[in-house]
Design an enzyme around this catalytic site. Structure first.
Site, mmCIF file in Angstrom:
data_model
loop_
_atom_site.group_PDB
_atom_site.id
_atom_site.type_symbol
_atom_site.label_atom_id
_atom_site.label_comp_id
_atom_site.label_asym_id
_atom_site.label_seq_id
_atom_site.Cartn_x
_atom_site.Cartn_y
_atom_site.Cartn_z
ATOM 1 N N GLY A 11 -48.939 25.798 -29.096
ATOM 2 C CA GLY A 11 -48.872 27.097 -28.410
ATOM 3 C C GLY A 11 -47.567 27.828 -28.704
ATOM 4 O O GLY A 11 -47.065 28.582 -27.868
ATOM 5 N N GLY A 13 -47.116 30.220 -30.619
ATOM 6 C CA GLY A 13 -47.364 31.584 -31.096
ATOM 7 C C GLY A 13 -46.687 32.657 -30.274
ATOM 8 O O GLY A 13 -46.299 33.704 -30.797
ATOM 9 N N ARG A 14 -46.574 32.429 -28.991
ATOM 10 C CA ARG A 14 -45.946 33.469 -28.149
ATOM 11 C C ARG A 14 -45.366 32.826 -26.891
ATOM 12 O O ARG A 14 -45.430 31.610 -26.722
ATOM 13 C CB ARG A 14 -46.971 34.551 -27.772
ATOM 14 C CG ARG A 14 -48.147 34.031 -26.987
ATOM 15 C CD ARG A 14 -48.951 35.157 -26.329
ATOM 16 N NE ARG A 14 -49.934 34.573 -25.442
ATOM 17 C CZ ARG A 14 -51.233 34.453 -25.721
ATOM 18 N NH1 ARG A 14 -51.709 34.905 -26.852
ATOM 19 N NH2 ARG A 14 -52.049 33.896 -24.855
ATOM 20 N N ASP A 61 -56.865 24.444 -33.102
ATOM 21 C CA ASP A 61 -57.506 24.638 -31.799
ATOM 22 C C ASP A 61 -57.427 23.301 -31.071
ATOM 23 O O ASP A 61 -58.070 22.326 -31.467
ATOM 24 C CB ASP A 61 -58.964 25.080 -31.978
ATOM 25 C CG ASP A 61 -59.645 25.348 -30.638
ATOM 26 O OD1 ASP A 61 -59.062 24.982 -29.587
ATOM 27 O OD2 ASP A 61 -60.753 25.921 -30.636
ATOM 28 N N SER A 141 -45.914 22.334 -14.855
ATOM 29 C CA SER A 141 -45.697 23.527 -14.029
ATOM 30 C C SER A 141 -45.294 23.031 -12.643
ATOM 31 O O SER A 141 -45.632 21.894 -12.276
ATOM 32 C CB SER A 141 -47.006 24.323 -13.912
ATOM 33 O OG SER A 141 -46.898 25.321 -12.912
ATOM 34 N N TYR A 154 -56.512 24.752 -12.947
ATOM 35 C CA TYR A 154 -55.150 24.764 -13.496
ATOM 36 C C TYR A 154 -54.277 23.729 -12.786
ATOM 37 O O TYR A 154 -53.604 22.908 -13.430
ATOM 38 C CB TYR A 154 -54.547 26.157 -13.356
ATOM 39 C CG TYR A 154 -53.158 26.295 -13.930
ATOM 40 C CD1 TYR A 154 -52.962 26.405 -15.303
ATOM 41 C CD2 TYR A 154 -52.028 26.303 -13.108
ATOM 42 C CE1 TYR A 154 -51.686 26.533 -15.839
ATOM 43 C CE2 TYR A 154 -50.750 26.422 -13.634
ATOM 44 C CZ TYR A 154 -50.582 26.542 -15.000
ATOM 45 O OH TYR A 154 -49.306 26.663 -15.530
ATOM 46 N N ALA A 155 -54.287 23.773 -11.442
ATOM 47 C CA ALA A 155 -53.416 22.869 -10.676
ATOM 48 C C ALA A 155 -53.767 21.411 -10.975
ATOM 49 O O ALA A 155 -52.878 20.572 -11.180
ATOM 50 C CB ALA A 155 -53.544 23.166 -9.176
ATOM 51 N N THR A 156 -55.063 21.119 -11.038
ATOM 52 C CA THR A 156 -55.481 19.738 -11.299
ATOM 53 C C THR A 156 -55.046 19.305 -12.696
ATOM 54 O O THR A 156 -54.564 18.181 -12.893
ATOM 55 C CB THR A 156 -57.018 19.625 -11.145
ATOM 56 O OG1 THR A 156 -57.370 20.129 -9.856
ATOM 57 C CG2 THR A 156 -57.486 18.191 -11.280
ATOM 58 N N LYS A 158 -52.458 20.374 -14.402
ATOM 59 C CA LYS A 158 -51.000 20.193 -14.465
ATOM 60 C C LYS A 158 -50.568 18.951 -13.681
ATOM 61 O O LYS A 158 -49.601 18.275 -14.055
ATOM 62 C CB LYS A 158 -50.278 21.451 -13.973
ATOM 63 C CG LYS A 158 -50.487 22.666 -14.887
ATOM 64 C CD LYS A 158 -49.955 22.420 -16.305
ATOM 65 C CE LYS A 158 -50.034 23.658 -17.178
ATOM 66 N NZ LYS A 158 -49.530 23.411 -18.549
HETATM 67 N N1 LIG Z 1 -45.701 31.644 -17.812
HETATM 68 C C1 LIG Z 1 -45.506 30.986 -16.668
HETATM 69 O O1 LIG Z 1 -45.134 31.546 -15.639
HETATM 70 C C2 LIG Z 1 -45.698 29.495 -16.627
HETATM 71 C C3 LIG Z 1 -45.317 28.796 -15.467
HETATM 72 C C4 LIG Z 1 -45.479 27.434 -15.425
HETATM 73 C C5 LIG Z 1 -46.012 26.769 -16.510
HETATM 74 N N2 LIG Z 1 -46.378 27.460 -17.618
HETATM 75 C C6 LIG Z 1 -46.948 26.721 -18.746
HETATM 76 O O2 LIG Z 1 -46.168 26.960 -19.906
HETATM 77 C C7 LIG Z 1 -47.002 26.887 -21.058
HETATM 78 C C8 LIG Z 1 -46.855 28.153 -21.899
HETATM 79 O O3 LIG Z 1 -47.191 29.259 -21.097
HETATM 80 P P1 LIG Z 1 -47.012 30.784 -21.582
HETATM 81 O O4 LIG Z 1 -46.790 31.565 -20.357
HETATM 82 O O5 LIG Z 1 -46.020 30.873 -22.673
HETATM 83 O O6 LIG Z 1 -48.508 31.067 -22.129
HETATM 84 P P2 LIG Z 1 -49.059 32.138 -23.176
HETATM 85 O O7 LIG Z 1 -50.468 32.413 -22.788
HETATM 86 O O8 LIG Z 1 -48.113 33.291 -23.330
HETATM 87 O O9 LIG Z 1 -49.039 31.322 -24.555
HETATM 88 C C9 LIG Z 1 -49.871 30.209 -24.724
HETATM 89 C C10 LIG Z 1 -49.996 29.903 -26.198
HETATM 90 O O10 LIG Z 1 -50.951 28.830 -26.324
HETATM 91 C C11 LIG Z 1 -51.886 29.174 -27.330
HETATM 92 N N3 LIG Z 1 -53.189 28.538 -27.061
HETATM 93 C C12 LIG Z 1 -54.061 28.811 -26.073
HETATM 94 N N4 LIG Z 1 -55.168 28.078 -26.218
HETATM 95 C C13 LIG Z 1 -54.984 27.301 -27.317
HETATM 96 C C14 LIG Z 1 -55.788 26.344 -27.992
HETATM 97 N N5 LIG Z 1 -57.030 26.040 -27.587
HETATM 98 N N6 LIG Z 1 -55.279 25.749 -29.083
HETATM 99 C C15 LIG Z 1 -54.046 26.065 -29.550
HETATM 100 N N7 LIG Z 1 -53.244 26.973 -28.960
HETATM 101 C C16 LIG Z 1 -53.719 27.586 -27.859
HETATM 102 C C17 LIG Z 1 -51.998 30.691 -27.282
HETATM 103 O O11 LIG Z 1 -52.529 31.228 -28.484
HETATM 104 C C18 LIG Z 1 -50.556 31.084 -27.005
HETATM 105 O O12 LIG Z 1 -49.802 31.246 -28.192
HETATM 106 C C19 LIG Z 1 -48.426 26.650 -20.549
HETATM 107 O O13 LIG Z 1 -48.728 25.275 -20.585
HETATM 108 C C20 LIG Z 1 -48.356 27.134 -19.109
HETATM 109 O O14 LIG Z 1 -49.325 26.544 -18.284
HETATM 110 C C21 LIG Z 1 -46.237 28.814 -17.696
#
Ligand SMILES: NC(=O)c1ccc[n+]([C@@H]2O[C@H](COP(=O)([O-])OP(=O)(O)OC[C@H]3O[C@@H](n4cnc5c(N)ncnc54)[C@H](O)[C@@H]3O)[C@@H](O)[C@H]2O)c1
Length: 258
Positions: A11, A13-14, A61, A141, A154-156, A158
């Site tokens: 993940g 990518g962003r 994926d 998380s 989601y909660a489950t 994590k």
């Molecule tokens: N943003 C928050 O507030 C927050 C808080 C707590 C935990 N998190 C956790 O941090 C992590 C990153 O979150 P984020 O906010 O940067 O998310 P985001 O949605 O901005 O980025 C998620 C990345 O995962 C990739 N992705 C999604 N499905 C995929 C798949 N099937 N195969 C490969 N890549 C896949 C997406 O293309 C994307 O680049 C996650 O695990 C999220 O649960 C985020």
């Protein structure tokens, strides 16, 4: 040691994953970006390279075991080792009361958030064991520690990530493989905005109200920045954290204290 290592960041990518890629690359790692979104990955790779780092994007994926096998095989063929694995990719899953959750959406959330990290670990552990070294960081998380209503999948997932982290840490410690989880609070950016908007709609409230509630939960009255999470990941992969394993470290601006 981050410098000179090969690190896979799922993940990447962003969002948080991109910040982790930039941080690890700045510390001298070659960063393999494993993401489903080719164009976002290319942007991260370009940024890393602009900043003088090395990036290697591989479209993956995480719902597909075959994709994960191919990605790890490709990385081993190219770099011969995997020293760091950051299981960062995750999806928010549906926002709904439990009885309204579509079973397929439940499965999708588990597939990306929990089965994906398991499969990635499954594929890299043989090489980490062989080289008697590895650093695995799972992005969980604060929702892995306390309930979040209307987000049961989601909660489950994590909570599962934290259980997986502890169990795997206990299994592989003798091989100098550390496994830790990082538990971010709400991270500022577009993803959390979408979550706030969905919650506001489900509860008949405004976005500002929901965001204000999230800020008020922190003793610092603020959300977390993605770079805070990235620096914590880098720390957990550094020699300073050699005797830290099986932990779930909050990066939540004090929102959760256990
Ligand atoms: N943003 C928050 O507030 C927050 C808080 C707590 C935990 N998190 C956790 O941090 C992590 C990153 O979150 P984020 O906010 O940067 O998310 P985001 O949605 O901005 O980025 C998620 C990345 O995962 C990739 N992705 C999604 N499905 C995929 C798949 N099937 N195969 C490969 N890549 C896949 C997406 O293309 C994307 O680049 C996650 O695990 C999220 O649960 C985020």
């Amino acid at each position: 040691m981050v410098s000179g290592s090969t690190a896979i960041v799922t993940g990447g990518g962003r969002g948080i994953g991109r910040a982790i890629c930039r941080e690890l690359a700045a510390e001298g790692a070659t960063v393999v970006i494993a993401d489903i979104d080719e164009s976002e990955m290319a942007e991260t790779a370009a940024l890393v390279e602009e900043e003088g780092g090395r990036a290697y994007p591989v479209e993956t994926d995480l719902r597909s075991f075959e994709d994960i096998q191919d990605t790890v095989d490709e990385v081993l063929a190219e770099f011969e080792s995997v020293d760091i694995l950051v299981n960062n990719a995750g999806i928010a899953g549906p926002t709904a009361e439990c009885e309204a959750v579509d079973p397929d959406e439940w499965d999708q959330t588990m597939a990306v958030n929990l089965r994906g990290p398991f499969l990635m670990c499954r594929q890299v552990l043989p090489v980490m064991k062989e080289q008697s070294y590895g650093r695995i960081v799972n992005i969980a998380s604060v929702t892995g520690k306390r309930p979040l209503t209307q987000r049961t999948p989601y909660a489950t997932s994590k909570m599962g990530v934290i259980g997986f982290t502890r169990t795997l840490a206990a299994e592989v410690g003798e091989d100098d493989i550390n496994v830790n989880a990082v538990c971010p609070g709400s991270v500022d950016g577009p993803r959390i905005d979408r979550v706030f908007e969905a919650k506001a709609e489900a509860q008949g409230r405004t976005y500002e109200d929901v965001r204000g509630d999230a800020e008020a939960e922190s003793p610092r009255r603020e959300l977390v920045q993605k770079e805070d999470v990235a620096r914590t990941v880098s720390f957990l992969c550094s020699p300073a954290a050699d005797r830290i394993t099986g932990q779930d470290l909050n990066v939540s601006a004090g929102k959760v204290m256990y």
